[in-house]
Design a protein around this motif. Structure first.
Motif, PDB file in Angstrom:
ATOM      1  N   SER A 211      20.395  63.996  63.330  1.00 18.92           N
ATOM      2  CA  SER A 211      19.140  64.429  62.448  1.00 18.92           C
ATOM      3  C   SER A 211      19.325  65.951  62.217  1.00 18.92           C
ATOM      4  CB  SER A 211      17.975  64.051  63.231  1.00 18.92           C
ATOM      5  OG  SER A 211      18.035  64.659  64.563  1.00 18.92           O
ATOM      6  N   GLY A 212      18.777  66.126  61.393  1.00 17.83           N
ATOM      7  CA  GLY A 212      18.534  67.453  60.533  1.00 17.83           C
ATOM      8  C   GLY A 212      18.990  67.575  59.389  1.00 17.83           C
ATOM      9  N   GLY A 213      19.635  66.503  58.503  1.00 20.12           N
ATOM     10  CA  GLY A 213      20.099  66.520  57.161  1.00 20.12           C
ATOM     11  C   GLY A 213      18.878  65.849  56.512  1.00 20.12           C
ATOM     12  N   SER A 214      19.325  65.492  55.455  1.00 22.94           N
ATOM     13  CA  SER A 214      18.230  64.787  54.525  1.00 22.94           C
ATOM     14  C   SER A 214      17.590  63.707  54.916  1.00 22.94           C
ATOM     15  CB  SER A 214      19.035  64.318  53.162  1.00 22.94           C
ATOM     16  OG  SER A 214      20.024  63.337  53.521  1.00 22.94           O
ATOM     17  N   GLU A 215      18.117  62.915  55.971  1.00 23.71           N
ATOM     18  CA  GLU A 215      17.589  61.848  56.730  1.00 23.71           C
ATOM     19  C   GLU A 215      18.627  61.730  57.955  1.00 23.71           C
ATOM     20  OE1 GLU A 215      17.666  58.253  54.123  1.00 23.71           O
ATOM     21  OE2 GLU A 215      19.580  58.467  53.934  1.00 23.71           O
ATOM     22  N   PRO A 216      17.926  61.032  58.974  1.00 19.79           N
ATOM     23  CA  PRO A 216      18.567  60.715  60.020  1.00 19.79           C
ATOM     24  C   PRO A 216      19.979  59.650  59.793  1.00 19.79           C
ATOM     25  CG  PRO A 216      16.511  60.430  60.553  1.00 19.79           C
ATOM     26  CD  PRO A 216      16.363  60.483  59.088  1.00 19.79           C
ATOM     27  N   THR A 217      20.880  59.888  60.391  1.00 18.68           N
ATOM     28  CA  THR A 217      22.177  58.914  59.899  1.00 18.68           C
ATOM     29  C   THR A 217      23.048  58.809  61.186  1.00 18.68           C
ATOM     30  OG1 THR A 217      24.028  58.878  58.270  1.00 18.68           O
ATOM     31  CG2 THR A 217      23.686  61.132  59.232  1.00 18.68           C
ATOM     32  N   ARG A 218      23.894  57.611  61.122  1.00 21.54           N
ATOM     33  CA  ARG A 218      24.801  57.365  62.166  1.00 21.54           C
ATOM     34  C   ARG A 218      26.465  58.110  61.834  1.00 21.54           C
ATOM     35  NH1 ARG A 218      24.019  52.733  65.433  1.00 21.54           N
ATOM     36  NH2 ARG A 218      26.159  52.192  65.380  1.00 21.54           N
ATOM     37  N   ALA A 219      26.850  58.675  62.774  1.00 20.70           N
ATOM     38  CA  ALA A 219      28.164  59.265  62.451  1.00 20.70           C
ATOM     39  C   ALA A 219      29.069  59.217  63.395  1.00 20.70           C
ATOM     40  CB  ALA A 219      28.081  60.648  61.714  1.00 20.70           C
ATOM     41  N   VAL A 220      30.244  59.150  63.331  1.00 19.22           N
ATOM     42  CA  VAL A 220      31.196  59.428  64.326  1.00 19.22           C
ATOM     43  C   VAL A 220      31.499  60.794  64.640  1.00 19.22           C
ATOM     44  CG1 VAL A 220      33.781  58.673  64.971  1.00 19.22           C
ATOM     45  CG2 VAL A 220      32.277  57.324  63.744  1.00 19.22           C
ATOM     46  N   VAL A 221      31.319  61.229  65.738  1.00 23.41           N
ATOM     47  CA  VAL A 221      31.364  62.759  66.504  1.00 23.41           C
ATOM     48  C   VAL A 221      32.751  62.657  67.114  1.00 23.41           C
ATOM     49  CG1 VAL A 221      30.376  64.610  67.809  1.00 23.41           C
ATOM     50  CG2 VAL A 221      28.917  62.923  66.348  1.00 23.41           C
ATOM     51  N   ALA A 222      33.749  63.652  66.957  1.00 26.82           N
ATOM     52  CA  ALA A 222      34.829  63.636  67.728  1.00 26.82           C
ATOM     53  C   ALA A 222      34.711  65.169  68.548  1.00 26.82           C
ATOM     54  CB  ALA A 222      36.183  63.839  66.761  1.00 26.82           C
ATOM     55  N   ALA A 223      35.115  64.874  69.619  1.00 28.95           N
ATOM     56  CA  ALA A 223      35.137  66.202  70.665  1.00 28.95           C
ATOM     57  C   ALA A 223      36.592  66.541  70.812  1.00 28.95           C
ATOM     58  CB  ALA A 223      34.664  65.949  72.043  1.00 28.95           C
ATOM     59  N   VAL A 224      36.958  67.742  70.370  1.00 22.61           N
ATOM     60  CA  VAL A 224      38.327  67.873  70.164  1.00 22.61           C
ATOM     61  C   VAL A 224      38.738  69.255  71.012  1.00 22.61           C
ATOM     62  CG1 VAL A 224      38.676  66.750  68.064  1.00 22.61           C
ATOM     63  CG2 VAL A 224      38.014  69.003  68.109  1.00 22.61           C
ATOM     64  N   SER A 225      39.800  69.199  71.531  1.00 23.51           N
ATOM     65  CA  SER A 225      40.160  70.593  72.338  1.00 23.51           C
ATOM     66  C   SER A 225      40.804  71.721  71.395  1.00 23.51           C
ATOM     67  CB  SER A 225      40.984  70.168  73.570  1.00 23.51           C
ATOM     68  OG  SER A 225      42.404  69.732  73.057  1.00 23.51           O
ATOM     69  N   SER A 226      41.182  72.838  72.084  1.00 19.78           N
ATOM     70  CA  SER A 226      41.481  74.223  71.273  1.00 19.78           C
ATOM     71  C   SER A 226      42.622  74.036  70.326  1.00 19.78           C
ATOM     72  CB  SER A 226      41.430  75.118  72.365  1.00 19.78           C
ATOM     73  OG  SER A 226      42.813  74.768  73.117  1.00 19.78           O
ATOM     74  N   ASP A 227      43.712  73.241  70.500  1.00 17.17           N
ATOM     75  CA  ASP A 227      44.833  73.202  69.703  1.00 17.17           C
ATOM     76  C   ASP A 227      44.545  72.223  68.591  1.00 17.17           C
ATOM     77  OD1 ASP A 227      45.784  75.164  70.936  1.00 17.17           O
ATOM     78  OD2 ASP A 227      47.277  74.321  72.126  1.00 17.17           O
ATOM     79  N   PHE A 228      43.566  71.434  68.551  1.00 11.83           N
ATOM     80  CA  PHE A 228      43.630  70.196  67.740  1.00 11.83           C
ATOM     81  C   PHE A 228      43.948  70.421  66.280  1.00 11.83           C
ATOM     82  CE2 PHE A 228      41.185  67.217  65.013  1.00 11.83           C
ATOM     83  CZ  PHE A 228      41.521  66.045  65.351  1.00 11.83           C
ATOM     84  N   PHE A 229      43.096  71.304  65.621  1.00  9.44           N
ATOM     85  CA  PHE A 229      43.137  71.708  64.282  1.00  9.44           C
ATOM     86  C   PHE A 229      44.385  72.351  63.945  1.00  9.44           C
ATOM     87  CE2 PHE A 229      38.614  71.230  64.750  1.00  9.44           C
ATOM     88  CZ  PHE A 229      38.504  70.262  63.960  1.00  9.44           C
ATOM     89  N   GLN A 230      45.017  73.321  64.715  1.00 10.91           N
ATOM     90  CA  GLN A 230      46.501  73.476  64.755  1.00 10.91           C
ATOM     91  C   GLN A 230      47.465  72.572  64.671  1.00 10.91           C
ATOM     92  OE1 GLN A 230      47.676  76.251  67.987  1.00 10.91           O
ATOM     93  NE2 GLN A 230      49.891  75.876  67.534  1.00 10.91           N
ATOM     94  N   VAL A 231      47.328  71.433  65.579  1.00 15.38           N
ATOM     95  CA  VAL A 231      48.077  70.457  65.520  1.00 15.38           C
ATOM     96  C   VAL A 231      48.152  69.530  64.321  1.00 15.38           C
ATOM     97  CG1 VAL A 231      48.628  68.170  66.531  1.00 15.38           C
ATOM     98  CG2 VAL A 231      48.061  70.102  68.111  1.00 15.38           C
ATOM     99  N   MET A 232      46.900  69.545  63.792  1.00 16.51           N
ATOM    100  CA  MET A 232      46.858  68.436  62.695  1.00 16.51           C
ATOM    101  C   MET A 232      47.141  69.352  61.199  1.00 16.51           C
ATOM    102  SD  MET A 232      46.030  65.763  64.016  1.00 16.51           S
ATOM    103  CE  MET A 232      45.852  64.914  62.394  1.00 16.51           C
ATOM    104  N   GLY A 233      47.113  70.808  61.301  1.00 17.54           N
ATOM    105  CA  GLY A 233      47.407  71.496  60.063  1.00 17.54           C
ATOM    106  C   GLY A 233      46.368  71.574  59.176  1.00 17.54           C
ATOM    107  N   VAL A 234      45.095  71.717  59.793  1.00 13.59           N
ATOM    108  CA  VAL A 234      43.889  71.664  58.830  1.00 13.59           C
ATOM    109  C   VAL A 234      43.020  72.999  59.288  1.00 13.59           C
ATOM    110  CG1 VAL A 234      41.583  70.322  58.466  1.00 13.59           C
ATOM    111  CG2 VAL A 234      43.802  69.208  58.930  1.00 13.59           C
ATOM    112  N   GLN A 235      42.599  73.547  58.378  1.00 10.56           N
ATOM    113  CA  GLN A 235      41.514  74.727  58.306  1.00 10.56           C
ATOM    114  C   GLN A 235      40.425  74.359  57.441  1.00 10.56           C
ATOM    115  OE1 GLN A 235      41.998  77.389  60.338  1.00 10.56           O
ATOM    116  NE2 GLN A 235      43.809  76.447  61.058  1.00 10.56           N
ATOM    117  N   PRO A 236      39.213  74.826  57.784  1.00 12.12           N
ATOM    118  CA  PRO A 236      38.049  74.761  57.253  1.00 12.12           C
ATOM    119  C   PRO A 236      38.428  75.229  55.647  1.00 12.12           C
ATOM    120  CG  PRO A 236      37.451  75.486  59.382  1.00 12.12           C
ATOM    121  CD  PRO A 236      39.046  75.814  59.029  1.00 12.12           C
ATOM    122  N   VAL A 237      37.504  74.790  54.534  1.00 11.52           N
ATOM    123  CA  VAL A 237      37.603  75.170  53.455  1.00 11.52           C
ATOM    124  C   VAL A 237      36.099  76.129  52.987  1.00 11.52           C
ATOM    125  CG1 VAL A 237      38.662  73.036  52.207  1.00 11.52           C
ATOM    126  CG2 VAL A 237      36.237  73.079  52.607  1.00 11.52           C
TER     127      VAL A 237
END
Length: 833
Positions: free
Chosen positions: A103-129
């Motif tokens: 909740s907190g957006g335009s309406e409550p929704t169901r979403a998949v939430v991933a808990a990831v450790s510190s090296d996750f985005f380095q491993v995947m090679g992804v950075q925020p846009v």
């Protein structure tokens, strides 16, 4: 080039002169090539397309391996040791997922939430846009909750707001600040929409608490084999160091793409092979048509040879014509492939990995071009070699009366038809085996009913804190009470996991004697101060996990008392849960029959006491009060999982993922608005999702139906093409043999003799094709064994049925030309001799 253009222009004129032949050939090739391109687009999108990450071949999935070789999730200590001691990885990260109400957006929704450790985005090679990634101050226990959000959820539910500091989303009973937006299309793992630091979750020191998935990235220059050897060495060293305290004896290392698609690889490759067979059957039909056209054109070819055309020039002419047919067919195939891809995406099971990446792209078009070239060359060479063989000058001298219709020409046509029948039989056998497997699956008693049941799935915040447990139990009590008031509702129940849906937790339980010192210490501690657990007590309890005489392995499922009545799961012995089983009462459990058989084969399980606190953190002992029937919870094709059921009132901390089931006396869909309103009134931040249990049951078979549908369509199409091929060859043979048949009848042959002659030749061709097909099926259907259930790859009933079907169809296809042969008038047939 001038000669080539001349051949193409002449080929166009010849194809336009025979519109019937051209239309049939183009449509046949278009369907065959289009079907191949459509299936290849799925195979490429799912199996072959590189992952959309930098150097995707370096990304690995790593899992622990037990002494039996079974893969397991990682424990925290094993992950930390492997990460620090390996020499082959750039980075290594834990991750886990959970569906949550947001909740907190335009309406409550169901979403998949991933808990990831510190090296996750380095491993995947992804950075925020937009915004930033996780910082060091975000990644420790007790840090302020922050999250990254997917591009799709940011656009859809937050309106693409640029100032992320204004965004606060609530899920899992915490409010999270959104600090970054990840690139469009990045949803790993499990179509996640939100990512939070794994370090916000307490580290578990046990080496038997297997909770986390792990991804890693290879160092530059390190091969997969080197990484496996390195990680295996570390795993063996840890096993020697910790002995019985550690379950891990080795590690499983796979490229991430292979781990994502390994379960569907064999099925998709079999489908690609099946559609390739269909193209061969179509090409055989076109080849027979072209051979027939070549016979008609014997006089033309003889005249061109007399005027100086060499055999090479004549071969080029046929290659030009087959190329025109193939490329026009390919153009039609592109349209058919686009429709086919759309249809495949609709038919495909929803859990097919990377389904969103399936499309007609450059790789698919190159595949289509390659197939077109192969078809053009194959058809052109076959027709040209056959048409230009023999003495063309002699054909001209004899008046062009069809030397190509000689015995040799007829024999080649029958060989092609026999090949068609053989391939068709292989496809029919494959479809028959898949069909019989589906029938076997549907005949299984799942252990529960599916009709007139509506399901409502809730993603609730975790209730592991003592202060949250009573409110959770009251919420579910009130929900069940209100749902029972809906007209037409016969029974209401709830469960931590519906049968035939994924993610039922399982683990090791311990059989305890309530009077032994350890059990009494645990009971007293849980009654007085459950938050304070001395390390010595925990160590003693963990030691019992290695005593096979006191342990068992089972699934763990919180349920309500109405769950069993709603789904018709029978009570075998004892009692079900009831109102006496409150949170403060002694904790009780129900077990499935398979648990009773495995753990207490010669004893009465009722009254036995077990410890299963490793599943929900509650160490209070569970007393078995009832035995219920087995239910096939994983799939219809696997044996019922041994399951221990606990009462949701006594163990509400395990109800974060909870499904409500309602059994109705009529159509379930009419109660959905009322159910939605009841949930909204109780908690507007929990958006429910609805389904019927019939649909859940049907979806569990979607992969099997998908394979059967495609192979069945290919087999039916191949059968139609084979029938057309038999009919065409026999009809053409009768026409070319009109004079011969007239002579036979003039010399005294009766119509029955002619009928037997023509049918005998047709059925001998069919018999050769069927025999070859049976041999091919024995060899090829063994590759399908992983797709079959309760059926052998050489099932005699399937082989006998398909053989009989194909023989009857071949007989019927040959009968019409054979009947026409019996009506030949000898006077008319001999008039021109």
């Amino acid at each position: 080039m001038a000669a080539l253009l001349q051949d193409l222009r002449y080929g166009l004129r010849m194809l336009a002169k025979n519109p019937g032949f051209t239309a049939v050939a183009v449509i046949t090739l278009g369907l065959g090539i289009g079907a191949n391109a459509a299936i290849f687009s799925v195979v490429y999108g799912v199996l072959l397309r590189p992952l959309p990450h930098p150097k995707p071949q370096q990304i690995l999935e790593i899992r622990e391996a037990s002494a039996k070789g079974n893969p397991m999730n990682f424990t925290d200590p094993n992950f930390e040791d492997l990460r620090s001691q390996n020499r082959s990885l750039q980075g290594m990260a834990e991750y886990g997922t959970r569906t949550q109400s947001v909740s907190g957006g335009s309406e409550p929704t169901r979403a998949v939430v991933a808990a990831v450790s510190s090296d996750f985005f380095q491993v995947m090679g992804v950075q925020p846009v937009l915004g930033r990634g996780f910082a060091a101050e975000d990644q420790h226990l007790g840090a302020a909750p922050v999250a990254l959000i997917s591009h799709g959820l940011w656009r859809q539910h937050l309106g693409g707001i640029a100032d992320l500091s204004k965004i606060k989303l609530t899920f899992g009973d915490k409010s999270y600040s959104i600090v970054g937006v990840l690139p469009a299309g990045f949803r790993f793992p499990s179509d996640s929409d939100l990512w939070v630091p794994r370090e916000l979750v307490e580290r578990l020191p046990s080496r038997s608490a297997h909770n986390w998935n792990v991804v890693a990235r290879l160092r530059d220059g390190v091969t997969l084999a080197q990484a496996r050897a390195d990680l295996s060495t570390v795993a063996h060293r840890l096993k020697q160091q910790f002995g019985a305290d550690i379950d891990m004896t080795d590690v499983s290392v796979l490229p991430l793409r292979e781990s994502l698609t390994g379960s569907v690889r064999s099925a998709l490759l079999i489908l690609l092979g099946a559609v390739g067979f269909l193209l061969l059957v179509g090409c055989a039909n076109v080849a027979n048509l072209m051979l027939a056209q070549a016979v008609v054109r014997q006089r033309e070819l003889a005249i061109r040879a007399a005027l100086g055309a060499g055999r090479g020039r004549l071969v080029r002419q046929f290659l030009a014509e087959s190329s025109l047919l193939s490329f026009v067919g390919s153009a039609l195939g592109v349209i058919a492939a686009q429709w086919g891809v759309d249809a495949l995406v609709m038919l495909a099971p929803r859990n097919l990995p990377r389904l969103g990446e399936v499309s007609i792209n450059l790789a698919v078009l190159f595949f289509l071009l390659g197939v077109s070239v192969l078809v053009a060359v194959g058809l052109g060479v076959l027709t040209a070699v056959r048409a230009t063989s023999g003495d063309l000058q002699a054909a001209l001298a004899e008046g062009g009366r069809g030397q190509g219709g000689s015995l040799g020409g007829q024999r080649l046509g029958r060989v092609i038809v026999a090949g068609q029948l053989a391939i068709t039989l292989v496809l029919l056998v494959g479809a028959g085996l898949l069909g019989r497997s589906l029938i076997r699956v549907l005949s299984i008693d799942p252990g529960f009913r599916t009709e007139h049941i509506v399901t409502m799935n809730l993603a609730l915040p975790l209730a592991y804190q003592e202060r949250d447990r009573a409110p959770r139990a009251r919420f579910l009590d009130e929900l069940f009470a209100r749902l029972r008031t809906i007209p037409g509702v016969l029974e209401v129940g709830g469960t931590g996991r519906l049968p035939l849906t994924p993610m039922l937790s399982d683990g090791t339980y311990i059989v305890m004697n309530p009077q032994e010192n350890l059990a009494r210490a645990i009971q007293e501690l849980e009654r007085t101060d459950p938050q304070k657990r001395p390390p010595r007590l925990i160590h003693e309890l963990e030691g019992l996990f290695h005593d096979s005489t006191r342990t068992g392995y089972a699934a763990y499922c919180p349920v309500s008392e109405g769950y069993f009545r709603a789904l018709g799961i029978p009570l075998v012995r004892g009692r079900l849960f009831d109102d006496r089983d409150s949170m403060d009462a002694p904790h009780v459990a129900l077990i499935s029959q398979s648990v009773a058989r495995e753990r207490w084969p010669n004893q009465d399980p009722l009254g036995q006491t077990i410890e299963f606190g490793n599943m929900d953190g509650d160490l209070r002992l569970l007393t078995i009060v009832g035995i219920v029937g087995d239910a096939r919870t994983d799939s219809l094709e696997t044996s019922p999982s041994p399951t221990i059921y606990v009462n949701y009132r006594q163990r509400p901390q395990a109800t974060g993922r909870f499904s409500v089931v309602l059994r109705m006396d009529g159509e379930p869909a009419r109660v959905l608005p009322v159910m939605r309103e009841i949930v909204r009134n109780l908690d507007p931040n929990v958006p429910p999702s609805f389904n019927t249990f019939t649909k859940v049951f049907s979806d569990s078979l979607s992969a099997r139906r998908f394979n059967l549908t495609l192979v069945g369509v290919f087999a039916a199409t191949a059968l139609l093409l084979a029938v057309a091929g038999i009919y065409g060859v026999m009809a053409y043979s009768v026409e070319r043999r009109t004079q011969e048949l007239g002579v036979r009848m003039a010399l005294g042959a009766c119509r029955g003799d002619i009928l037997r002659l023509v049918l005998g030749q047709a059925m001998s061709t069919a018999a050769i094709g069927v025999a070859a097909g049976i041999g091919g099926s024995f060899a090829l259907t063994r590759t399908m064994q992983s797709l079959l259930f309760g059926t052998s790859a050489i099932d005699p009933i399937t082989f006998a049925g398909v053989t009989l079907l194909l023989s009857v169809v071949a007989l019927l296809a040959s009968y019409i030309p054979a009947r026409r042969a019996t009506k030949v008038d000898p006077i008319v047939a001999l008039r021109y001799e």
